[in-house]
Write a protein that holds these residues in place. Sequence first.
Motif, mmCIF file in Angstrom:
data_model
loop_
_atom_site.group_PDB
_atom_site.id
_atom_site.type_symbol
_atom_site.label_atom_id
_atom_site.label_comp_id
_atom_site.label_asym_id
_atom_site.label_seq_id
_atom_site.Cartn_x
_atom_site.Cartn_y
_atom_site.Cartn_z
ATOM 1 N N PHE A 1 23.371 -28.141 -25.744
ATOM 2 C CA PHE A 1 22.929 -27.456 -24.527
ATOM 3 C C PHE A 1 23.720 -26.173 -24.296
ATOM 4 C CE2 PHE A 1 21.967 -31.987 -23.877
ATOM 5 C CZ PHE A 1 20.595 -31.894 -23.668
ATOM 6 N N THR A 2 25.027 -26.205 -24.567
ATOM 7 C CA THR A 2 25.813 -24.985 -24.371
ATOM 8 C C THR A 2 25.375 -23.891 -25.350
ATOM 9 O OG1 THR A 2 27.572 -25.789 -25.849
ATOM 10 C CG2 THR A 2 27.795 -26.262 -23.494
ATOM 11 N N MET A 3 25.072 -24.278 -26.596
ATOM 12 C CA MET A 3 24.576 -23.282 -27.549
ATOM 13 C C MET A 3 23.181 -22.817 -27.177
ATOM 14 S SD MET A 3 26.011 -24.371 -31.341
ATOM 15 C CE MET A 3 25.166 -25.945 -31.396
ATOM 16 N N GLN A 4 22.321 -23.737 -26.725
ATOM 17 C CA GLN A 4 20.977 -23.338 -26.302
ATOM 18 C C GLN A 4 21.047 -22.301 -25.190
ATOM 19 O OE1 GLN A 4 18.441 -26.102 -24.015
ATOM 20 N NE2 GLN A 4 16.820 -25.706 -25.514
ATOM 21 N N HIS A 5 21.912 -22.522 -24.245
ATOM 22 C CA HIS A 5 22.118 -21.581 -23.145
ATOM 23 C C HIS A 5 22.486 -20.199 -23.680
ATOM 24 C CE1 HIS A 5 24.987 -20.273 -19.691
ATOM 25 N NE2 HIS A 5 23.775 -19.882 -19.400
ATOM 26 N N LEU B 1 17.713 -28.362 -29.965
ATOM 27 C CA LEU B 1 17.956 -29.675 -29.370
ATOM 28 C C LEU B 1 17.543 -30.846 -30.259
ATOM 29 C CD1 LEU B 1 16.978 -29.297 -25.580
ATOM 30 C CD2 LEU B 1 19.201 -28.993 -26.686
ATOM 31 N N TRP B 2 16.863 -30.604 -31.380
ATOM 32 C CA TRP B 2 16.323 -31.705 -32.185
ATOM 33 C C TRP B 2 17.374 -32.471 -32.983
ATOM 34 C CZ3 TRP B 2 11.875 -33.988 -31.627
ATOM 35 C CH2 TRP B 2 10.733 -33.280 -31.216
ATOM 36 N N GLU B 3 18.366 -31.786 -33.524
ATOM 37 C CA GLU B 3 19.241 -32.361 -34.554
ATOM 38 C C GLU B 3 19.849 -33.714 -34.183
ATOM 39 O OE1 GLU B 3 23.671 -31.611 -36.410
ATOM 40 O OE2 GLU B 3 22.689 -29.984 -35.331
ATOM 41 N N VAL B 4 20.556 -33.773 -33.083
ATOM 42 C CA VAL B 4 21.323 -34.971 -32.740
ATOM 43 C C VAL B 4 20.419 -36.164 -32.415
ATOM 44 C CG1 VAL B 4 23.024 -35.944 -31.143
ATOM 45 C CG2 VAL B 4 23.326 -33.621 -32.046
ATOM 46 N N PRO B 5 19.434 -36.025 -31.513
ATOM 47 C CA PRO B 5 18.572 -37.182 -31.245
ATOM 48 C C PRO B 5 17.770 -37.630 -32.462
ATOM 49 C CG PRO B 5 17.733 -35.224 -30.117
ATOM 50 C CD PRO B 5 19.106 -34.887 -30.625
ATOM 51 N N LEU B 6 17.386 -36.701 -33.327
ATOM 52 C CA LEU B 6 16.688 -37.082 -34.553
ATOM 53 C C LEU B 6 17.573 -37.975 -35.428
ATOM 54 C CD1 LEU B 6 14.621 -34.145 -36.130
ATOM 55 C CD2 LEU B 6 13.921 -36.519 -35.822
ATOM 56 N N MET B 7 18.829 -37.597 -35.583
ATOM 57 C CA MET B 7 19.732 -38.413 -36.384
ATOM 58 C C MET B 7 19.949 -39.778 -35.749
ATOM 59 S SD MET B 7 22.541 -35.633 -37.668
ATOM 60 C CE MET B 7 23.539 -36.888 -38.467
ATOM 61 N N CYS C 1 28.731 -28.719 -14.628
ATOM 62 C CA CYS C 1 28.731 -27.637 -15.615
ATOM 63 C C CYS C 1 28.377 -26.315 -14.932
ATOM 64 C CB CYS C 1 27.735 -27.929 -16.738
ATOM 65 S SG CYS C 1 27.875 -29.592 -17.443
ATOM 66 N N PRO C 2 29.236 -25.816 -14.039
ATOM 67 C CA PRO C 2 28.898 -24.626 -13.254
ATOM 68 C C PRO C 2 28.753 -23.357 -14.078
ATOM 69 C CG PRO C 2 31.203 -25.239 -12.955
ATOM 70 C CD PRO C 2 30.561 -26.364 -13.707
ATOM 71 N N TYR C 3 29.230 -23.368 -15.323
ATOM 72 C CA TYR C 3 29.101 -22.205 -16.202
ATOM 73 C C TYR C 3 27.701 -22.103 -16.809
ATOM 74 C CZ TYR C 3 30.932 -26.282 -18.605
ATOM 75 O OH TYR C 3 31.162 -27.574 -19.008
ATOM 76 N N LEU C 4 26.858 -23.115 -16.637
ATOM 77 C CA LEU C 4 25.457 -23.029 -17.063
ATOM 78 C C LEU C 4 24.661 -22.352 -15.946
ATOM 79 C CD1 LEU C 4 24.928 -26.591 -18.628
ATOM 80 C CD2 LEU C 4 25.451 -24.450 -19.823
ATOM 81 N N ASP C 5 24.032 -21.225 -16.275
ATOM 82 C CA ASP C 5 23.331 -20.446 -15.264
ATOM 83 C C ASP C 5 22.220 -21.249 -14.597
ATOM 84 O OD1 ASP C 5 24.915 -18.293 -15.872
ATOM 85 O OD2 ASP C 5 23.422 -17.321 -17.172
ATOM 86 N N PRO C 6 21.970 -21.026 -13.308
ATOM 87 C CA PRO C 6 20.828 -21.666 -12.647
ATOM 88 C C PRO C 6 19.505 -21.381 -13.349
ATOM 89 C CG PRO C 6 22.272 -20.664 -11.019
ATOM 90 C CD PRO C 6 22.779 -20.232 -12.360
ATOM 91 N N THR C 7 19.378 -20.178 -13.918
ATOM 92 C CA THR C 7 18.144 -19.859 -14.646
ATOM 93 C C THR C 7 17.985 -20.745 -15.868
ATOM 94 O OG1 THR C 7 19.380 -18.079 -15.742
ATOM 95 C CG2 THR C 7 17.971 -17.461 -13.885
ATOM 96 N N TYR C 8 19.109 -21.063 -16.541
ATOM 97 C CA TYR C 8 19.033 -21.960 -17.695
ATOM 98 C C TYR C 8 18.647 -23.366 -17.254
ATOM 99 C CZ TYR C 8 20.381 -25.174 -21.370
ATOM 100 O OH TYR C 8 20.365 -26.193 -22.290
ATOM 101 N N LEU C 9 19.220 -23.833 -16.155
ATOM 102 C CA LEU C 9 18.877 -25.174 -15.670
ATOM 103 C C LEU C 9 17.403 -25.239 -15.276
ATOM 104 C CD1 LEU C 9 22.037 -26.118 -13.574
ATOM 105 C CD2 LEU C 9 21.536 -26.594 -15.975
ATOM 106 N N ASP C 10 16.876 -24.153 -14.732
ATOM 107 C CA ASP C 10 15.433 -24.103 -14.442
ATOM 108 C C ASP C 10 14.628 -24.173 -15.735
ATOM 109 O OD1 ASP C 10 15.795 -23.975 -11.716
ATOM 110 O OD2 ASP C 10 15.568 -21.800 -11.578
ATOM 111 N N PHE C 11 15.081 -23.427 -16.743
ATOM 112 C CA PHE C 11 14.412 -23.487 -18.048
ATOM 113 C C PHE C 11 14.413 -24.919 -18.592
ATOM 114 C CE2 PHE C 11 15.376 -23.937 -22.581
ATOM 115 C CZ PHE C 11 14.192 -23.466 -23.144
ATOM 116 N N LEU C 12 15.593 -25.544 -18.558
ATOM 117 C CA LEU C 12 15.708 -26.896 -19.104
ATOM 118 C C LEU C 12 14.862 -27.883 -18.317
ATOM 119 C CD1 LEU C 12 17.202 -28.354 -21.394
ATOM 120 C CD2 LEU C 12 19.026 -28.902 -19.763
#
Length: 395
Positions: free
Chosen positions: A17-21, A119-125, A76-87
Amino acid sequence: METTFLKSILDNDFYKFTMQHAVIKLFPKAKVRYGFINRGKHIFPPGFADLLRKSVDAMADLRLTKNEKQYLSKFCPYLDPTYLDFLHGYVYDPSEVQITQEGSEIKVTIEGFWYRTILWEVPLMALISELFYKSNHLIRLNDEAIKTLTKNKIDNYNSLGVSILEFGTRRRHSYDVHVLINKTLQSFGSESFIGTSNVHFAMVNNIRPLGTHAHEWFMFHAAQYGFKMANLISLEHWTQVYGGDLGIALTDTYTTDVFFEQFDKKYSKLFDGVRHDSGHPIEFAQKVISHYTKMGIDPKSKVIVFSDSLNYDKVKLITDFCKDKIKMSFGIGTNFTNDVGLPPMNMVIKLTEVKLDNTHWQGVVKLSDEKNKNTGTPEMIALAKQVLGIKCFFV
């Protein structure tokens, strides 16, 4: 045959999630490909690909809930509100994942925009692992035995006085075992257990998730800016997005020695510490301590997060060496979440190619501090070694 479904979109490692952001901010047009590597030569039974396909298709139904969004906003206040809306509006697209099977071998590839497919890698494994044990009808230890085993482990870590993190999502035996492990660690690890990289379980425990970035962050930058500039620009971009937050730098995408050549005083001071993921841990600690000392920085003000195939014996060895020299913590994965009386799986899903704006597909490389963790074609590995001046290293 019974299949497996994820219960939360947050059942994933935090660094995804941090990299996606960061990717959304900096590289919204980049496309990538990932590939599954069966390091352990595991034999998959007939019909396994169909089972996995059903589980992957079901991920399209996952949504970030209102409570999950509120949790991320709080912890996780360093994640922008816009990113949380995206997610909040993000939906997995199963067409990004291709799954085939020939005999006992499966092939899994992922392709699409980086900001989506990351986001696919970890849940896929995690799904591959759980389905592997189910489809092969392999019987694990019972819950009480696993609880006792885990309690004994955390008791030992408590006695060492170290900080322990749970990093075991990708190769866990199953979701149920993962639940049991985190409950046990939370119940008996008050002296040492500081949290998990799994965002879903961090939320369950009402604590902040742990993690920063992964090798793919540096691998992409090498494709975009060249091998020589990859580490430097990766660190600079990370600080642009996060300032001083999430300050643990991963060192071994292009060998630790090359990393420290560019980990100058600015970044050495700005980042809280580094993560060890390959190579001999004591040799790594010696290099880190020497580097900080050379920079005029007190090593005891910094931290090493060790995360390479850890167990109690390795943790004790590292602790005995690092004590009173540098701070340390330990991310333990498979030894927690897949120590159930069965051989744990040995597999990865790695970034294989990237496609930058209006360019062709380009292969990527990882040059670990261990031979068996290198990825990339022989030609690209040779090129990376030549550019980086690595004269004697694993092919």
